[in-house]
Write a protein that holds these residues in place. Sequence first.
Motif, PDB file in Angstrom:
ATOM      1  N   ARG A  52       0.837  -1.204   0.000  1.00  0.00           N
ATOM      2  CA  ARG A  52       0.000   0.000   0.000  1.00  0.00           C
ATOM      3  C   ARG A  52       0.873   1.256   0.000  1.00  0.00           C
ATOM      4  N   TYR A  53       1.947   1.231   0.767  1.00  0.00           N
ATOM      5  CA  TYR A  53       2.814   2.405   0.864  1.00  0.00           C
ATOM      6  C   TYR A  53       3.795   2.494  -0.302  1.00  0.00           C
ATOM      7  N   GLN A  54       4.031   1.378  -0.969  1.00  0.00           N
ATOM      8  CA  GLN A  54       4.907   1.391  -2.138  1.00  0.00           C
ATOM      9  C   GLN A  54       4.155   1.719  -3.419  1.00  0.00           C
ATOM     10  N   GLY A  55       2.838   1.884  -3.316  1.00  0.00           N
ATOM     11  CA  GLY A  55       2.038   2.277  -4.470  1.00  0.00           C
ATOM     12  C   GLY A  55       1.709   1.157  -5.435  1.00  0.00           C
ATOM     13  N   THR A  56       1.919  -0.090  -5.025  1.00  0.00           N
ATOM     14  CA  THR A  56       1.676  -1.223  -5.927  1.00  0.00           C
ATOM     15  C   THR A  56       0.363  -1.947  -5.629  1.00  0.00           C
ATOM     16  N   LEU A  57      -0.302  -1.579  -4.534  1.00  0.00           N
ATOM     17  CA  LEU A  57      -1.509  -2.297  -4.162  1.00  0.00           C
ATOM     18  C   LEU A  57      -2.648  -2.053  -5.148  1.00  0.00           C
ATOM     19  N   GLY A  58      -2.704  -0.836  -5.710  1.00  0.00           N
ATOM     20  CA  GLY A  58      -3.732  -0.553  -6.708  1.00  0.00           C
ATOM     21  C   GLY A  58      -3.630  -1.461  -7.915  1.00  0.00           C
ATOM     22  N   SER A  59      -2.401  -1.742  -8.339  1.00  0.00           N
ATOM     23  CA  SER A  59      -2.199  -2.650  -9.472  1.00  0.00           C
ATOM     24  C   SER A  59      -2.634  -4.064  -9.116  1.00  0.00           C
ATOM     25  N   LEU A  60      -2.409  -4.474  -7.864  1.00  0.00           N
ATOM     26  CA  LEU A  60      -2.844  -5.802  -7.437  1.00  0.00           C
ATOM     27  C   LEU A  60      -4.366  -5.901  -7.445  1.00  0.00           C
ATOM     28  N   VAL A  61      -5.024  -4.853  -6.986  1.00  0.00           N
ATOM     29  CA  VAL A  61      -6.487  -4.851  -6.976  1.00  0.00           C
ATOM     30  C   VAL A  61      -7.037  -4.946  -8.402  1.00  0.00           C
ATOM     31  N   ALA A  62      -6.373  -4.281  -9.338  1.00  0.00           N
ATOM     32  CA  ALA A  62      -6.835  -4.271 -10.726  1.00  0.00           C
ATOM     33  C   ALA A  62      -6.515  -5.568 -11.460  1.00  0.00           C
ATOM     34  N   SER A  63      -5.616  -6.370 -10.929  1.00  0.00           N
ATOM     35  CA  SER A  63      -5.209  -7.609 -11.596  1.00  0.00           C
ATOM     36  C   SER A  63      -6.134  -8.757 -11.198  1.00  0.00           C
ATOM     37  N   PRO A  64      -6.097  -9.867 -11.959  1.00  0.00           N
ATOM     38  CA  PRO A  64      -6.939 -11.019 -11.623  1.00  0.00           C
ATOM     39  C   PRO A  64      -6.282 -11.946 -10.593  1.00  0.00           C
ATOM     40  N   VAL A  65      -5.287 -11.448  -9.877  1.00  0.00           N
ATOM     41  CA  VAL A  65      -4.533 -12.275  -8.941  1.00  0.00           C
ATOM     42  C   VAL A  65      -5.429 -12.756  -7.802  1.00  0.00           C
ATOM     43  N   GLU A  66      -5.155 -13.960  -7.303  1.00  0.00           N
ATOM     44  CA  GLU A  66      -5.806 -14.452  -6.084  1.00  0.00           C
ATOM     45  C   GLU A  66      -5.125 -13.762  -4.906  1.00  0.00           C
ATOM     46  N   PRO A  67      -5.783 -12.807  -4.232  1.00  0.00           N
ATOM     47  CA  PRO A  67      -5.092 -12.000  -3.222  1.00  0.00           C
ATOM     48  C   PRO A  67      -4.552 -12.817  -2.057  1.00  0.00           C
ATOM     49  N   GLY A  68      -5.292 -13.828  -1.626  1.00  0.00           N
ATOM     50  CA  GLY A  68      -4.809 -14.651  -0.524  1.00  0.00           C
ATOM     51  C   GLY A  68      -3.525 -15.367  -0.874  1.00  0.00           C
ATOM     52  N   SER A  91     -11.290 -13.602   3.419  1.00  0.00           N
ATOM     53  CA  SER A  91     -11.232 -12.210   3.859  1.00  0.00           C
ATOM     54  C   SER A  91     -10.510 -11.333   2.846  1.00  0.00           C
ATOM     55  N   PHE A  92      -9.378 -11.820   2.320  1.00  0.00           N
ATOM     56  CA  PHE A  92      -8.660 -11.047   1.302  1.00  0.00           C
ATOM     57  C   PHE A  92      -9.524 -10.845   0.055  1.00  0.00           C
ATOM     58  N   ARG A  93     -10.254 -11.885  -0.327  1.00  0.00           N
ATOM     59  CA  ARG A  93     -11.158 -11.746  -1.490  1.00  0.00           C
ATOM     60  C   ARG A  93     -12.207 -10.668  -1.243  1.00  0.00           C
ATOM     61  N   MET A  94     -12.750 -10.642  -0.042  1.00  0.00           N
ATOM     62  CA  MET A  94     -13.771  -9.660   0.287  1.00  0.00           C
ATOM     63  C   MET A  94     -13.203  -8.244   0.283  1.00  0.00           C
ATOM     64  N   VAL A  95     -12.001  -8.098   0.815  1.00  0.00           N
ATOM     65  CA  VAL A  95     -11.355  -6.782   0.834  1.00  0.00           C
ATOM     66  C   VAL A  95     -11.107  -6.295  -0.588  1.00  0.00           C
ATOM     67  N   PHE A  96     -10.585  -7.181  -1.443  1.00  0.00           N
ATOM     68  CA  PHE A  96     -10.310  -6.793  -2.832  1.00  0.00           C
ATOM     69  C   PHE A  96     -11.604  -6.554  -3.602  1.00  0.00           C
ATOM     70  N   ALA A  97     -12.620  -7.380  -3.373  1.00  0.00           N
ATOM     71  CA  ALA A  97     -13.897  -7.199  -4.076  1.00  0.00           C
ATOM     72  C   ALA A  97     -14.519  -5.861  -3.706  1.00  0.00           C
ATOM     73  N   ARG A  98     -14.419  -5.510  -2.446  1.00  0.00           N
ATOM     74  CA  ARG A  98     -14.963  -4.223  -1.989  1.00  0.00           C
ATOM     75  C   ARG A  98     -14.206  -3.068  -2.635  1.00  0.00           C
ATOM     76  N   ALA A  99     -12.889  -3.208  -2.756  1.00  0.00           N
ATOM     77  CA  ALA A  99     -12.094  -2.156  -3.383  1.00  0.00           C
ATOM     78  C   ALA A  99     -12.406  -2.044  -4.871  1.00  0.00           C
ATOM     79  N   ARG A 100     -12.630  -3.185  -5.535  1.00  0.00           N
ATOM     80  CA  ARG A 100     -12.894  -3.166  -6.974  1.00  0.00           C
ATOM     81  C   ARG A 100     -14.251  -2.547  -7.309  1.00  0.00           C
ATOM     82  N   THR A 101     -15.170  -2.594  -6.357  1.00  0.00           N
ATOM     83  CA  THR A 101     -16.478  -1.999  -6.605  1.00  0.00           C
ATOM     84  C   THR A 101     -16.546  -0.546  -6.140  1.00  0.00           C
TER      85      THR A 101
END
Length: 265
Positions: A86-102, A249-259
């Motif tokens: 989050r502080y390195q500025g790469t988390l937005g790219s992870l949210v936008a990618s189809p990666v399995e966050p967990g 939980s990670f899926r829910m966090v990312f899904a919430r961010a994507r919406t």
Amino acid sequence: MTSPVQALRTVRLGAVIARADFAAFYTWKTWLLGWLIRLVFQVLFYTLIGVLVSDPDFTRHIVIGAAVVTCVTETMLATASTCWDRYQGTLGSLVASPVEPGAFFFGRSLQWPFSAMATTSIALLAVPPFFDVRWALWQIPVLVGIVFLTSLSTYCMTLLIASLTLVHDQARNVIGSMAGLSVIAICGAMVPVTFWPLPVQWVAQALPVTHGLAAVRLVEAGAPAGGVASSVAVMVGAALVWLALAFLSFRMVFARARTGYGALS
């Protein structure tokens, strides 16, 4: 749905970052003379409580417990490292990618459980002999194996807590510290689990380290292999439940961010 092969690849890529972070944090000298020494003295600090009350049995109880729960102290660092993207500025790219966050975050902080395996094994094998706990040669590989599984199992539990710090990142250190101290208090390291009220005992039984510590104590007592294996099996089962909840939980966090309902950037 991510396939197992894709998930393993994601874990591996996350682990590349974990290795780079760990190399940036430590050299072998700073790890050995800084981090390891700190944790060994932590074990000694707790053990001296038993020495002060002049109870040899209590001292042996504490020195084993304090040595095993060093893995809790170290794996809880994942609550902070989960937020680093989050502080390195790469988390937005992870949210936008189809990666399995967990899967990604499982690999992202693997430096901590692997380091914990080393620190905990050293603390468990080196410190207790000074307090009348003797390990037979055959017990050493068994203990190292239990520590290996206990560190990974505790890490699975930590990942669920880390998913919450990803949302409340400003409280990451407080959350990690409070969670770690709570686990150490009730898992049987300092006092038996039965010391606590029944609801607290139920919570303790859900903690993987409770059963890992029980397995170590059974080895020290020379208990049959079946009893040790039973404790380890319960620990691994609990870890898998924690890991499944962490992935959810990670899926829910990312899904919430994507919406757009929860910003992660």
